[in-house]
Design an enzyme around this catalytic site. Structure first.
Site, PDB file in Angstrom:
ATOM      1  N   THR A 176       0.856  -1.180   0.000  1.00  0.00           N
ATOM      2  CA  THR A 176       0.000   0.000   0.000  1.00  0.00           C
ATOM      3  C   THR A 176       0.894   1.231   0.000  1.00  0.00           C
ATOM      4  O   THR A 176       2.052   1.139   0.390  1.00  0.00           O
ATOM      5  CB  THR A 176      -0.874   0.030   1.276  1.00  0.00           C
ATOM      6  OG1 THR A 176      -1.493  -1.243   1.464  1.00  0.00           O
ATOM      7  CG2 THR A 176      -1.954   1.090   1.202  1.00  0.00           C
ATOM      8  N   GLY A 206     -10.249  -4.019   0.628  1.00  0.00           N
ATOM      9  CA  GLY A 206      -9.481  -3.947   1.857  1.00  0.00           C
ATOM     10  C   GLY A 206      -9.732  -2.655   2.604  1.00  0.00           C
ATOM     11  O   GLY A 206     -10.734  -1.966   2.394  1.00  0.00           O
ATOM     12  N   THR A 227      -1.063   0.330   6.529  1.00  0.00           N
ATOM     13  CA  THR A 227      -0.615  -0.677   5.570  1.00  0.00           C
ATOM     14  C   THR A 227      -0.491  -2.011   6.290  1.00  0.00           C
ATOM     15  O   THR A 227      -0.013  -2.074   7.423  1.00  0.00           O
ATOM     16  CB  THR A 227       0.734  -0.301   4.934  1.00  0.00           C
ATOM     17  OG1 THR A 227       1.213  -1.404   4.142  1.00  0.00           O
ATOM     18  CG2 THR A 227       1.784   0.046   5.968  1.00  0.00           C
ATOM     19  N   GLY A 228      -0.938  -3.064   5.640  1.00  0.00           N
ATOM     20  CA  GLY A 228      -0.872  -4.379   6.260  1.00  0.00           C
ATOM     21  C   GLY A 228      -2.074  -5.218   5.870  1.00  0.00           C
ATOM     22  O   GLY A 228      -2.623  -5.065   4.779  1.00  0.00           O
ATOM     23  N   GLN A 229      -2.497  -6.101   6.757  1.00  0.00           N
ATOM     24  CA  GLN A 229      -3.603  -7.002   6.466  1.00  0.00           C
ATOM     25  C   GLN A 229      -4.921  -6.247   6.632  1.00  0.00           C
ATOM     26  O   GLN A 229      -5.413  -6.034   7.743  1.00  0.00           O
ATOM     27  CB  GLN A 229      -3.541  -8.222   7.378  1.00  0.00           C
ATOM     28  CG  GLN A 229      -2.304  -9.080   7.127  1.00  0.00           C
ATOM     29  CD  GLN A 229      -2.273 -10.334   7.971  1.00  0.00           C
ATOM     30  OE1 GLN A 229      -3.315 -10.829   8.420  1.00  0.00           O
ATOM     31  NE2 GLN A 229      -1.087 -10.869   8.183  1.00  0.00           N
TER      32      GLN A 229
END
Length: 319
Positions: A176, A206, A227-229
């Site tokens: 991201t 997301g 940013t991430g899951q």
């Protein structure tokens, strides 16, 4: 004039130094530096935080080193579905686009949605048509594809067949980009943009285009881009939670940002974020091997980093 400050990110993850050639790490740092200069030039000229984060994210969307715009991830059908959002912290106006396929810079479309004032988010072909009607740059979907992303898709599909998806590197999976700015009038703004994750199901959404999950800004408190899951960020309303911890509990920026990441479930959820508070203090915590990031302090001192080592860029113009 009040303090100005800027922070950007290009995604977090396992990011083994051996995972990319040295030239690619350097190109990524150069793109982060270019994004800082683009956003800082707006702020230093007395411009709005909203314009600064848009300018910074456009640079990152145009770089093939990051999973947003040119260089975005491919879904399970080998197609691109791009998401972006932007928010300003005064009137709490926001705009987002979801699952777009032809907008060269999705963050510009998110900004156009914000400026339109009728809705907060537009999705799919309707969002593409909206952007085209407003004269934004449009491209064929192939513009977003790079050879690295094709290779990532092949690798992830092979891992899926072999049952080894959990062992995939972050570079194979997702990423991201984002920016947060504080302008001279004390206004905060944040923006986030992504291609999602490699081999994602078509139609997956997301956190990046979800205000309060991947993006949030509130004047006098903070601005956040994550940013991430993404699924975990949505469930925890992560970006909004940072602001709540500061506004309602009195947490300092560093405490609030570290706390939301530590509290993510399930344990081990990969995550990072960037944030600014109303005084221009920067936070950029992450729980993975690295995070592409850069920032400019109110004094104009600029830095970029991918792992633990921080690279000073010198002082940018503050006049």
């Amino acid at each position: 004039m009040k303090p100005i400050a800027l922070v950007v990110h290009g995604g977090c993850g396992v990011m083994s130094p051996e995972g990319l050639p040295a030239a690619d790490w350097e190109e990524a740092r150069q793109a982060l530096a270019a994004a800082l200069r683009a956003g800082w030039s707006v702020l230093a000229a007395g411009g709005r935080a909203l314009d600064a984060v848009e300018a910074a994210v456009v640079v990152l969307e145009d770089s093939p080193q990051f999973n947003a715009g040119h260089g975005a991830a491919l879904n399970a059908e080998g197609e691109h579905e791009l998401d972006s959002s932007i928010m300003e912290g005064g009137a709490r106006l926001a705009g987002a686009v979801i699952g777009v396929r032809r907008i060269r810079n999705p963050v510009r479309a998110a900004r156009a949605v914000l400026d339109g004032g009728q809705v907060v988010a537009l999705a799919g072909p309707a969002a593409d048509r909206f952007a085209e009607a407003r004269g934004l740059a449009m491209v064929e979907p192939g513009y977003f594809t790079t050879e690295r992303r094709r290779e990532n898709l092949v690798a992830m599909q092979a891992r899926g067949a072999a049952g080894t998806v959990a062992a995939a590197s972050e570079a194979e999976k997702h990423g991201t980009v984002g920016a947060v700015a504080l302008d001279g009038d004390g206004h905060l703004a944040a923006a986030t943009s992504t291609g999602g994750y490699t081999n994602k199901p078509p139609g997956r959404v997301g956190d990046s285009p979800i205000v309060g999950a991947g993006t949030y800004a509130l004047d006098g408190v903070c601005g956040v881009s994550g940013t991430g899951q993404g699924e975990a960020f949505i469930r925890h309303a992560l970006a909004h939670d940072v602001a709540c911890r500061m506004a309602y509990r009195g947490d300092a920026l560093e405490t609030a940002t570290a706390g939301v990441i530590a509290d993510l479930t399930p344990p081990g959820t990969g995550a990072g974020l960037i944030a600014l508070d109303a005084a221009g203090r920067v936070a950029a915590p992450f729980n993975t091997g690295g995070m592409f990031r850069g920032w400019v302090t109110p004094q104009g001192d600029a830095y970029v980093a991918t792992h633990a080592e921080v690279f000073p860029l010198g002082r940018l113009d503050t006049a």
